[in-house]
Design a protein around this motif. Structure first.
Motif, PDB file in Angstrom:
ATOM      1  N   ALA A 114       2.641 -48.330  13.276  1.00  0.00           N
ATOM      2  CA  ALA A 114       2.863 -48.026  14.699  1.00  0.00           C
ATOM      3  C   ALA A 114       3.970 -46.980  14.853  1.00  0.00           C
ATOM      4  N   GLU A 115       5.036 -47.132  14.047  1.00  0.00           N
ATOM      5  CA  GLU A 115       6.123 -46.145  14.111  1.00  0.00           C
ATOM      6  C   GLU A 115       5.636 -44.773  13.673  1.00  0.00           C
ATOM      7  N   GLN A 116       4.787 -44.748  12.623  1.00  0.00           N
ATOM      8  CA  GLN A 116       4.244 -43.475  12.153  1.00  0.00           C
ATOM      9  C   GLN A 116       3.347 -42.850  13.219  1.00  0.00           C
ATOM     10  N   GLN A 117       2.516 -43.690  13.844  1.00  0.00           N
ATOM     11  CA  GLN A 117       1.645 -43.173  14.912  1.00  0.00           C
ATOM     12  C   GLN A 117       2.487 -42.658  16.075  1.00  0.00           C
ATOM     13  N   ALA A 118       3.541 -43.409  16.415  1.00  0.00           N
ATOM     14  CA  ALA A 118       4.408 -42.988  17.521  1.00  0.00           C
ATOM     15  C   ALA A 118       5.102 -41.674  17.160  1.00  0.00           C
ATOM     16  N   ALA A 119       5.547 -41.576  15.897  1.00  0.00           N
ATOM     17  CA  ALA A 119       6.195 -40.333  15.464  1.00  0.00           C
ATOM     18  C   ALA A 119       5.198 -39.182  15.508  1.00  0.00           C
ATOM     19  N   GLY A 120       3.953 -39.451  15.095  1.00  0.00           N
ATOM     20  CA  GLY A 120       2.910 -38.408  15.156  1.00  0.00           C
ATOM     21  C   GLY A 120       2.641 -37.987  16.583  1.00  0.00           C
ATOM     22  N   ILE A 121       2.560 -38.979  17.474  1.00  0.00           N
ATOM     23  CA  ILE A 121       2.318 -38.673  18.892  1.00  0.00           C
ATOM     24  C   ILE A 121       3.488 -37.864  19.452  1.00  0.00           C
ATOM     25  N   LYS A 122       4.736 -38.251  19.070  1.00  0.00           N
ATOM     26  CA  LYS A 122       5.914 -37.516  19.538  1.00  0.00           C
ATOM     27  C   LYS A 122       5.873 -36.081  19.009  1.00  0.00           C
ATOM     28  N   ALA A 123       5.499 -35.950  17.725  1.00  0.00           N
ATOM     29  CA  ALA A 123       5.465 -34.608  17.126  1.00  0.00           C
ATOM     30  C   ALA A 123       4.413 -33.747  17.829  1.00  0.00           C
ATOM     31  N   ARG A 124       3.242 -34.333  18.072  1.00  0.00           N
ATOM     32  CA  ARG A 124       2.193 -33.581  18.781  1.00  0.00           C
ATOM     33  C   ARG A 124       2.639 -33.228  20.195  1.00  0.00           C
ATOM     34  N   ALA A 125       3.315 -34.191  20.841  1.00  0.00           N
ATOM     35  CA  ALA A 125       3.799 -33.920  22.202  1.00  0.00           C
ATOM     36  C   ALA A 125       4.851 -32.802  22.175  1.00  0.00           C
ATOM     37  N   ALA A 126       5.734 -32.855  21.161  1.00  0.00           N
ATOM     38  CA  ALA A 126       6.751 -31.814  21.049  1.00  0.00           C
ATOM     39  C   ALA A 126       6.098 -30.460  20.786  1.00  0.00           C
ATOM     40  N   GLU A 127       5.066 -30.480  19.917  1.00  0.00           N
ATOM     41  CA  GLU A 127       4.343 -29.237  19.645  1.00  0.00           C
ATOM     42  C   GLU A 127       3.669 -28.728  20.912  1.00  0.00           C
ATOM     43  N   ASP A 128       3.036 -29.646  21.652  1.00  0.00           N
ATOM     44  CA  ASP A 128       2.376 -29.269  22.905  1.00  0.00           C
ATOM     45  C   ASP A 128       3.399 -28.695  23.885  1.00  0.00           C
ATOM     46  N   ILE A 129       4.564 -29.385  23.959  1.00  0.00           N
ATOM     47  CA  ILE A 129       5.605 -28.903  24.871  1.00  0.00           C
ATOM     48  C   ILE A 129       6.069 -27.520  24.433  1.00  0.00           C
ATOM     49  N   GLU A 130       6.272 -27.370  23.108  1.00  0.00           N
ATOM     50  CA  GLU A 130       6.721 -26.075  22.587  1.00  0.00           C
ATOM     51  C   GLU A 130       5.684 -24.990  22.869  1.00  0.00           C
ATOM     52  N   GLN A 131       4.386 -25.342  22.694  1.00  0.00           N
ATOM     53  CA  GLN A 131       3.324 -24.363  22.966  1.00  0.00           C
ATOM     54  C   GLN A 131       3.288 -24.023  24.451  1.00  0.00           C
ATOM     55  N   GLU A 132       3.419 -25.060  25.279  1.00  0.00           N
ATOM     56  CA  GLU A 132       3.419 -24.801  26.723  1.00  0.00           C
ATOM     57  C   GLU A 132       4.623 -23.950  27.113  1.00  0.00           C
ATOM     58  N   LYS A 133       5.756 -24.226  26.456  1.00  0.00           N
ATOM     59  CA  LYS A 133       6.967 -23.461  26.742  1.00  0.00           C
ATOM     60  C   LYS A 133       6.757 -21.995  26.339  1.00  0.00           C
ATOM     61  N   LYS A 134       6.199 -21.813  25.125  1.00  0.00           N
ATOM     62  CA  LYS A 134       5.934 -20.454  24.659  1.00  0.00           C
ATOM     63  C   LYS A 134       4.936 -19.753  25.585  1.00  0.00           C
ATOM     64  N   LYS A 135       3.931 -20.512  25.976  1.00  0.00           N
ATOM     65  CA  LYS A 135       2.916 -19.965  26.877  1.00  0.00           C
ATOM     66  C   LYS A 135       3.556 -19.565  28.198  1.00  0.00           C
ATOM     67  N   ALA A 136       4.441 -20.448  28.711  1.00  0.00           N
ATOM     68  CA  ALA A 136       5.115 -20.153  29.972  1.00  0.00           C
ATOM     69  C   ALA A 136       6.023 -18.932  29.806  1.00  0.00           C
ATOM     70  N   ILE A 137       6.731 -18.863  28.664  1.00  0.00           N
ATOM     71  CA  ILE A 137       7.603 -17.712  28.417  1.00  0.00           C
ATOM     72  C   ILE A 137       6.763 -16.435  28.311  1.00  0.00           C
ATOM     73  N   ASN A 138       5.644 -16.541  27.587  1.00  0.00           N
ATOM     74  CA  ASN A 138       4.770 -15.362  27.455  1.00  0.00           C
ATOM     75  C   ASN A 138       4.222 -14.940  28.805  1.00  0.00           C
ATOM     76  N   GLU A 139       3.839 -15.921  29.605  1.00  0.00           N
ATOM     77  CA  GLU A 139       3.331 -15.589  30.944  1.00  0.00           C
ATOM     78  C   GLU A 139       4.442 -14.956  31.784  1.00  0.00           C
ATOM     79  N   ALA A 140       5.668 -15.528  31.635  1.00  0.00           N
ATOM     80  CA  ALA A 140       6.801 -14.979  32.379  1.00  0.00           C
ATOM     81  C   ALA A 140       7.085 -13.563  31.906  1.00  0.00           C
ATOM     82  N   LYS A 141       7.001 -13.355  30.580  1.00  0.00           N
ATOM     83  CA  LYS A 141       7.229 -12.021  30.036  1.00  0.00           C
ATOM     84  C   LYS A 141       6.175 -11.047  30.574  1.00  0.00           C
ATOM     85  N   ASP A 142       4.918 -11.526  30.588  1.00  0.00           N
ATOM     86  CA  ASP A 142       3.848 -10.666  31.108  1.00  0.00           C
ATOM     87  C   ASP A 142       4.109 -10.341  32.577  1.00  0.00           C
ATOM     88  N   GLU A 143       4.490 -11.361  33.293  1.00  0.00           N
ATOM     89  CA  GLU A 143       4.752 -11.146  34.723  1.00  0.00           C
ATOM     90  C   GLU A 143       5.948 -10.229  34.927  1.00  0.00           C
TER      91      GLU A 143
END
Length: 178
Positions: A114-143
């Motif tokens: 369960a801890e490993q699954q939770a850590a995996g979910i956290k890592a995926r969420a962090a990756e998703d957040i990082e991707q969304e952040k990068k996407k938002a930054i890229n969109e902001a840069k484009d804008e």
């Protein structure tokens, strides 16, 4: 009368003496008769009685011996039973202990998974957040790039004085803030 009484007394005394006197042949015959009777009683009465008593004694000894053997066997079976019961209690305690250990191991394994699954979910969420952040930054840069191009185009179209320049910067900052 007295004489007659005396004679009767004398006759009675003689008869009594005959009964009390020992006749040697009668005495010997009586002793032989006694020995014959004792021999016959011993042979035909005491011997069978002694044989019967010996048989009964042997039967009683055999019964006592069998009872002792049965008692010893019962004691042996009792000690085996008590030993088996002790072993069964020990085995039951061992089984319970092993079951508890196995359950604890399974619980630990499940918690780790369960801890490993939770850590995996956290890592995926962090990756998703990082991707969304990068996407938002890229969109902001484009804008921002688009806005900068718009501003540059406007600047090129007209000559800007200082008030217009401040106004363009404020517009730019307001659009970037939005």
């Amino acid at each position: 009368m007295q004489l007659q009484a005396l004679m009767m007394l004398t006759a009675d005394t003689a008869k009594t003496q005959e009964l009390v006197t020992l006749v040697p042949w009668t005495f010997i015959a009586q002793i032989i008769n006694l020995f014959i009777q004792m021999f016959l009683i011993k042979k035909f009465l005491f011997k069978p009685i002694n044989d019967i008593l010996e048989k009964r004694k042997n039967l009683a000894d055999k019964a006592i011996r069998e009872a002792r053997e049965a008692q010893e066997e019962a004691d042996s079976l009792k000690s085996q039973y008590e030993e088996s019961l002790t072993n069964a209690h020990a085995e039951a305690a061992k089984i319970v202990s092993e079951a508890q250990k196995e359950a604890q191991n399974k619980a630990d394994t499940l918690v780790k998974e369960a801890e490993q699954q939770a850590a995996g979910i956290k890592a995926r969420a962090a990756e998703d957040i990082e991707q969304e952040k990068k996407k938002a930054i890229n969109e902001a840069k484009d804008e921002i790039g688009g806005l900068a191009m718009d501003i540059a185009g406007k600047v090129v179209e007209k000559e800007i004085n200082e008030a217009d320049h401040k106004k363009l910067i404020e517009d730019f900052i307001s659009k970037v803030g939005a």
